[in-house]
Design a protein around this motif. Structure first.
Motif, PDB file in Angstrom:
ATOM      1  N   UNK A   1       0.819  -1.214   0.000  1.00 49.67           N
ATOM      2  CA  UNK A   1       0.000   0.000   0.000  1.00 49.67           C
ATOM      3  C   UNK A   1       0.852   1.264   0.000  1.00 49.67           C
ATOM      4  N   UNK A   2       1.956   1.229   0.743  1.00 51.89           N
ATOM      5  CA  UNK A   2       2.819   2.413   0.805  1.00 51.89           C
ATOM      6  C   UNK A   2       3.326   2.798  -0.576  1.00 51.89           C
ATOM      7  N   UNK A   3       3.747   1.795  -1.334  1.00 59.91           N
ATOM      8  CA  UNK A   3       4.276   2.071  -2.674  1.00 59.91           C
ATOM      9  C   UNK A   3       3.169   2.373  -3.679  1.00 59.91           C
ATOM     10  N   UNK A   4       2.058   1.675  -3.591  1.00 54.12           N
ATOM     11  CA  UNK A   4       0.990   1.916  -4.576  1.00 54.12           C
ATOM     12  C   UNK A   4       0.350   3.290  -4.385  1.00 54.12           C
ATOM     13  N   UNK A   5       0.478   3.855  -3.183  1.00 54.32           N
ATOM     14  CA  UNK A   5      -0.069   5.179  -2.935  1.00 54.32           C
ATOM     15  C   UNK A   5       0.913   6.299  -3.225  1.00 54.32           C
ATOM     16  N   UNK A   6       2.122   5.957  -3.696  1.00 55.63           N
ATOM     17  CA  UNK A   6       3.170   6.971  -3.844  1.00 55.63           C
ATOM     18  C   UNK A   6       3.839   6.983  -5.210  1.00 55.63           C
TER      19      UNK A   6
ATOM     20  N   UNK B   1      -3.524  -0.998 -10.169  1.00 53.68           N
ATOM     21  CA  UNK B   1      -3.339   0.176 -11.027  1.00 53.68           C
ATOM     22  C   UNK B   1      -1.866   0.563 -11.096  1.00 53.68           C
ATOM     23  N   UNK B   2      -1.162   0.491  -9.945  1.00 48.63           N
ATOM     24  CA  UNK B   2       0.268   0.769  -9.933  1.00 48.63           C
ATOM     25  C   UNK B   2       1.011  -0.169 -10.873  1.00 48.63           C
TER      26      UNK B   2
END
Length: 406
Positions: free
Chosen positions: A144-149, A192-193
């Motif tokens: 989640x940290x990476x997919x949100x950034x 999506x990422x």
């Protein structure tokens, strides 16, 4: 007197078993390919999950071994759990832009991204083996940290970096999405990422050294499985087949190695230069053997990972040209990795060793499942157990694949 129905059925089963045994032996020996193995349509009708490099059956086999305290699985599990990647206090370090130059200069987020991706996979495995949901939640937190950034990869090593990190993310996601029932609210954002940031960077391949394109195709295949994207899966598999044939030489290729058409290696001089100055070609030699065994190991590992994912998805490439090249590459490199002095015609009489923890998957598929003798590869594989991580895109393969018949 006419034979009874039971007798006819017994004879039929015996004949069928003998035929199947003969066919499997031929496939294992590389004499013939499994029917349909070379068909162009690689994508399955229905994708199997979890199905990137490791299947549920393989996980269950290894978990049972660990639970029983059997070796080498228990030692491999303990090694994984003691690693920095299984630390529940790990803090993810996502960046909007990951910038990676040649030889990690500059290195803005490159190591962090790769290691967070390996950690997500490690935590997913830890969840499966322990059923302690703290590990599943940690894996999700990292993803989640990476997919949100993250928004992009830049600089000269962007394609390779994307391939390395993009190989680990879907392995983690497959295990979490298909074995953890606690929920993953941002799974759609993670998809999506992968679709928008990672897949476009790797799907069209590379004309650089072979380990680049093979790692990129490993990421593309794994991402395609998680996204259930048949078009991208087929495109990546086609590039993989072409690159594998150009990366590992077989005597049956002729006087010179096969090439990737887009590279325009149309003279012997160009090919020799591309093969690190090597002008004598022997079965099992790779395009980067005379560069060093570390980069060669990257290529061999990616070949085995893609072949394993393909097998899980229903198309077993181990009995085809891909499997034969993998077998020969493993055997050739293992011989010199074990310490044999190279002849003067090979890399000028000197090889740079350091193959890495990359033999378990291919060795298991070819030796354990298909019964192919692989003396040097076996010796090296057993000597290196438990195989850990190369801190790029390979991790814990003694645990997941050693002697695993599933």
């Amino acid at each position: 007197m006419a034979p009874t129905m039971q007798a006819r059925h017994r004879r039929s089963r015996t004949t069928l078993l003998a035929t199947l045994t003969t066919a499997l032996a031929a496939v294992a020996a590389g004499v013939v390919a499994w029917p349909g193995a070379d068909r162009a349509e690689a994508a399955p009708v229905t994708f199997s999950h979890p199905g990137v490099t490791v299947s549920r059956g393989q996980l269950d086999f290894a978990k049972a071994k660990v639970d029983a305290g059997a070796q080498p699985w228990k030692g491999a599990f303990d090694q994984m759990m003691a690693s920095k990647y299984a630390d529940l206090n790990r803090t993810p370090k996502p960046r909007a832009t990951v910038e990676c130059g040649s030889y990690s200069n500059p290195n803005y987020g490159c190591t962090d991204e790769r290691e967070d991706a390996i950690a997500a996979y490690t935590d997913a495995l830890a969840w499966y083996f322990t059923r302690d949901e703290r590990y599943a939640k940690k894996s999700i937190a990292l993803m989640d940290a990476w997919s949100g950034t993250i928004q992009e990869h830049t600089n000269s090593n962007a394609p390779l970096q994307t391939g390395w990190a993009g190989s680990s993310w879907p392995k983690a996601a497959e295990i979490i999405a298909y074995t953890y029932s606690g929920g993953w609210a941002n799974e759609g954002r993670f998809k999506t990422m992968l679709r928008d940031v990672y897949l476009p960077e790797v799907i069209n391949g590379s004309n650089s050294n072979g380990n680049w394109e093979l790692s990129m195709m490993e990421a593309a295949v794994g991402i395609s499985v998680f996204l259930e994207d048949k078009t991208s899966y087929d495109k990546a598999m086609a590039k993989f087949r072409t690159r594998t044939a150009a990366y590992v030489y077989l005597a049956s290729d002729g006087d010179l190695p096969k090439t990737v058409p887009s590279q325009n290696l149309d003279t012997k001089a160009k090919i020799v230069s591309y093969w690190q100055g090597q002008s004598t070609f022997v079965t099992g030699l790779t395009q980067e053997s005379c560069r060093d065994f570390t980069h060669t190991g990257y290529g061999i590992s990616a070949i085995s990972h893609i072949a394993e994912t393909s097998r899980i998805q229903g198309q077993d490439l181990y009995g085809t040209d891909v499997g034969e090249r993998l077998r020969q590459a493993l055997g050739f490199q293992s011989k010199y990795e074990l310490g044999e002095t190279p002849p003067s015609w090979l890399c000028g009489g000197t090889v740079n060793r350091g193959l890495g923890p990359v033999t378990e998957v291919g060795y298991n598929a070819l030796h354990t499942r298909l019964g192919v003798a692989m003396t040097n590869t076996q010796k090296l594989t057993e000597q290196q157990r438990p195989a850990g991580s190369n801190n790029l895109f390979v991790a814990w393969e003694t645990l997941t694949h050693a002697e695993n018949p599933s």
